[in-house]
Design an enzyme around this catalytic site. Sequence first.
Site, PDB file in Angstrom:
ATOM      1  N   GLU A 174      -7.554   8.949  -9.630  1.00  0.00           N
ATOM      2  CA  GLU A 174      -7.861  10.009 -10.607  1.00  0.00           C
ATOM      3  C   GLU A 174      -6.600  10.842 -10.745  1.00  0.00           C
ATOM      4  O   GLU A 174      -6.328  11.706  -9.906  1.00  0.00           O
ATOM      5  CB  GLU A 174      -9.040  10.859 -10.124  1.00  0.00           C
ATOM      6  CG  GLU A 174     -10.338  10.092  -9.912  1.00  0.00           C
ATOM      7  CD  GLU A 174     -11.050   9.725 -11.219  1.00  0.00           C
ATOM      8  OE1 GLU A 174     -10.508  10.006 -12.304  1.00  0.00           O
ATOM      9  OE2 GLU A 174     -12.147   9.142 -11.138  1.00  0.00           O
ATOM     10  N   CYS A 189      -7.450  18.623 -14.429  1.00  0.00           N
ATOM     11  CA  CYS A 189      -6.891  17.377 -14.947  1.00  0.00           C
ATOM     12  C   CYS A 189      -7.315  17.186 -16.392  1.00  0.00           C
ATOM     13  O   CYS A 189      -6.618  16.549 -17.173  1.00  0.00           O
ATOM     14  CB  CYS A 189      -7.352  16.197 -14.107  1.00  0.00           C
ATOM     15  SG  CYS A 189      -9.130  16.165 -13.903  1.00  0.00           S
TER      16      CYS A 189
HETATM   17  P1  NAD Z   1      -0.609  16.056  -5.629  1.00  0.00           P
HETATM   18  O1  NAD Z   1      -0.344  14.699  -6.185  1.00  0.00           O
HETATM   19  O2  NAD Z   1       0.545  16.911  -5.327  1.00  0.00           O
HETATM   20  O3  NAD Z   1      -1.470  15.959  -4.281  1.00  0.00           O
HETATM   21  C1  NAD Z   1      -2.729  15.295  -4.244  1.00  0.00           C
HETATM   22  C2  NAD Z   1      -3.065  14.944  -2.796  1.00  0.00           C
HETATM   23  O4  NAD Z   1      -2.182  13.923  -2.338  1.00  0.00           O
HETATM   24  C3  NAD Z   1      -2.918  16.090  -1.810  1.00  0.00           C
HETATM   25  O5  NAD Z   1      -3.957  16.035  -0.870  1.00  0.00           O
HETATM   26  C4  NAD Z   1      -1.572  15.809  -1.174  1.00  0.00           C
HETATM   27  O6  NAD Z   1      -1.423  16.401   0.101  1.00  0.00           O
HETATM   28  C5  NAD Z   1      -1.637  14.299  -1.078  1.00  0.00           C
HETATM   29  N1  NAD Z   1      -0.346  13.608  -0.931  1.00  0.00           N
HETATM   30  C6  NAD Z   1       0.879  14.054  -1.272  1.00  0.00           C
HETATM   31  N2  NAD Z   1       1.810  13.109  -0.995  1.00  0.00           N
HETATM   32  C7  NAD Z   1       1.148  12.041  -0.492  1.00  0.00           C
HETATM   33  C8  NAD Z   1       1.548  10.760  -0.033  1.00  0.00           C
HETATM   34  N3  NAD Z   1       2.822  10.398  -0.061  1.00  0.00           N
HETATM   35  N4  NAD Z   1       0.603   9.903   0.416  1.00  0.00           N
HETATM   36  C9  NAD Z   1      -0.709  10.267   0.403  1.00  0.00           C
HETATM   37  N5  NAD Z   1      -1.151  11.484  -0.005  1.00  0.00           N
HETATM   38  C10 NAD Z   1      -0.230  12.357  -0.458  1.00  0.00           C
HETATM   39  O7  NAD Z   1      -1.605  16.781  -6.687  1.00  0.00           O
HETATM   40  P2  NAD Z   1      -2.121  18.287  -6.713  1.00  0.00           P
HETATM   41  O8  NAD Z   1      -0.985  19.188  -7.077  1.00  0.00           O
HETATM   42  O9  NAD Z   1      -2.927  18.605  -5.505  1.00  0.00           O
HETATM   43  O10 NAD Z   1      -3.155  18.229  -7.940  1.00  0.00           O
HETATM   44  C11 NAD Z   1      -2.765  18.335  -9.281  1.00  0.00           C
HETATM   45  C12 NAD Z   1      -2.704  16.981  -9.929  1.00  0.00           C
HETATM   46  O11 NAD Z   1      -3.932  16.283  -9.720  1.00  0.00           O
HETATM   47  C13 NAD Z   1      -2.555  17.068 -11.447  1.00  0.00           C
HETATM   48  O12 NAD Z   1      -1.661  16.084 -11.871  1.00  0.00           O
HETATM   49  C14 NAD Z   1      -3.957  16.782 -11.953  1.00  0.00           C
HETATM   50  O13 NAD Z   1      -4.018  16.301 -13.276  1.00  0.00           O
HETATM   51  C15 NAD Z   1      -4.431  15.791 -10.957  1.00  0.00           C
HETATM   52  N6  NAD Z   1      -5.900  15.740 -10.905  1.00  0.00           N
HETATM   53  C16 NAD Z   1      -6.519  14.654 -11.446  1.00  0.00           C
HETATM   54  C17 NAD Z   1      -7.901  14.603 -11.481  1.00  0.00           C
HETATM   55  C18 NAD Z   1      -8.613  13.462 -12.121  1.00  0.00           C
HETATM   56  O14 NAD Z   1      -9.809  13.328 -11.886  1.00  0.00           O
HETATM   57  N7  NAD Z   1      -7.961  12.629 -12.904  1.00  0.00           N
HETATM   58  C19 NAD Z   1      -8.656  15.640 -10.912  1.00  0.00           C
HETATM   59  C20 NAD Z   1      -7.983  16.723 -10.355  1.00  0.00           C
HETATM   60  C21 NAD Z   1      -6.590  16.761 -10.351  1.00  0.00           C
END
Ligand code: NAD
Length: 517
Positions: free
Chosen positions: A272, A306
């Site tokens: 997602e 998102c």
């Molecule tokens: P992010 O990608 O920075 O982090 C998401 C998660 O991944 C966090 O828990 C983070 O700690 C973890 N993470 C970071 N690096 C990692 C790695 N190398 N391996 C595994 N896990 C890792 O995103 P964010 O800033 O928390 O959220 C915002 C983003 O999420 C936006 O792009 C938004 O559009 C997206 N989002 C998408 C949906 C959807 O349903 N499509 C829903 C909510 C948010």
Amino acid sequence: MTTATDRPRFENVDYALIDALSGLNPGAWVGSRPLACGEGVLTSSSPADSLPIGQVDRPGAAACEEAIQAAADAFAEWRAVPAPVRGRVVRRIGERLRENQDALGALISLEMGKIYSEGKGEVQSMIDTCDYAAGFSRDLFGLTMASERPGHRMMEQYQPLGPIGVISSFNFPAAVWAWNAMFAAVCGDTVVWKPASAVPLTAIAVQKIAGEVLEEFGMPAGVFTLVAGGPEAGDAIVEDPRVRLVSFTGSTKVGHGVAKKTAARFCRTILELGGNNAAIVTPAMDPTVAIPAIVFGAVGTTGQRCTSTRRILVHESIFDRVADAMVDAYGKLRAGHPFQEGVHYGPLVYESVCDDYRAAVQRAVDEGGRLLCGGEALPELGPCYVAPSIVAANADMPCTHEEMFGPLVYLIPYAGDVTDAIALQNGVRQGLASAIFTEDMREVETFVSAVGSDCGIANVNLGTAGAEVGAAFGGEKDSGFGRELGPEAWKTYMRRQTVTVNYSGKVAMPQGVQFKL
Ligand code: NAD
């Protein structure tokens, strides 16, 4: 130095969980049992007032290993529990969330920054998911097919998958877990959860509730485990062969890395990821519906969904009228502390994101956009507050093809008919949510037809943001893969098995193959 005790108290806010988590909290849990962590201390501060809420004892590799092994051990027992009994556990979690809705909603709002009604709304979405998933616990059905061989019966059935990993984003700090974990649990899977580093306390509060319910039912604690660490904890889940499905919610960039690693070990994924969602506004729109819906889509949750509206594609003949109405509506918006009554939007999650936001507005102007309103910091409210902005732009500007995770929306004119608007909408790499505002039936049907929106979500006369749990949620293209929620979602958390039973007392090959000994 200011501390949490300096935090002003708002009436009508339930501080029970905020107060309960104000000390040092273990960052890893197996059910309601905390694990030894000791990889340093993480302080969770509120973007609303920049004051600390509580601290987390950060889990390291050993705690991650212990949590994943506990999930693997619990799976052996949990998958044998009848699905409707698993459903009762999930239903009870829903009841406990209902009892704690105001307190958990307050914690979500304070830790993440969304307004209080949205914090409570997030908990409502979890409660709805529990109700929904509990119902499915009696409906994990298979099929029976006619066999071409006499005395044979064929069927397909669904079996639990194993431990699954849920890696969640900061903007829905609790609900993303529920959308996955409640279905997974009903299906007989166990769950390892890695929340975003900005919101560990919300995850701990939810984990405690889930752990207590497992205890109440005498179920293995490892059904729900938590590692509230940094990216390395997420990576531990992604790389671990015991984890059979990784449901990742976050940015497209991080999701891309997750996809590569899971693919390399043939692990299932739900991804997602980021959106770049457009709302099409045609001359046949009803402004009393379109303008409020678009404003909520662009500014609600301070543009940190998102599904937030990033692009408004407006027919050139009504461009000025819509621009004026939008600017007028933005003039009525109130920024402020998420607990304050009447506030429309709160802070961005981090101070650094405010810098990114202002840089993105400047970039849009540098690329030829015209700033119609907003874009500035609001330091009088705190370091994480900004004014939402509208930029008159065109679809060729590179910035309009990227997701800016804040309240920046591009107002883009289109010429021609609705197919031209749809082409612009689909002309980006993302494909999460889309919307059209029109009272013209032909435009509606074109938008939702095979030549229409290429997104996972196509809304008519409602904004891009705000989904119900009864329908599938997810995106296409760079916005990800797979679906959460909705009537078919449970199948993702199970493995499909074809069973053929020979009760004929004879050996028979299909396709008439003869093989006689
Ligand atoms: P992010 O990608 O920075 O982090 C998401 C998660 O991944 C966090 O828990 C983070 O700690 C973890 N993470 C970071 N690096 C990692 C790695 N190398 N391996 C595994 N896990 C890792 O995103 P964010 O800033 O928390 O959220 C915002 C983003 O999420 C936006 O792009 C938004 O559009 C997206 N989002 C998408 C949906 C959807 O349903 N499509 C829903 C909510 C948010």
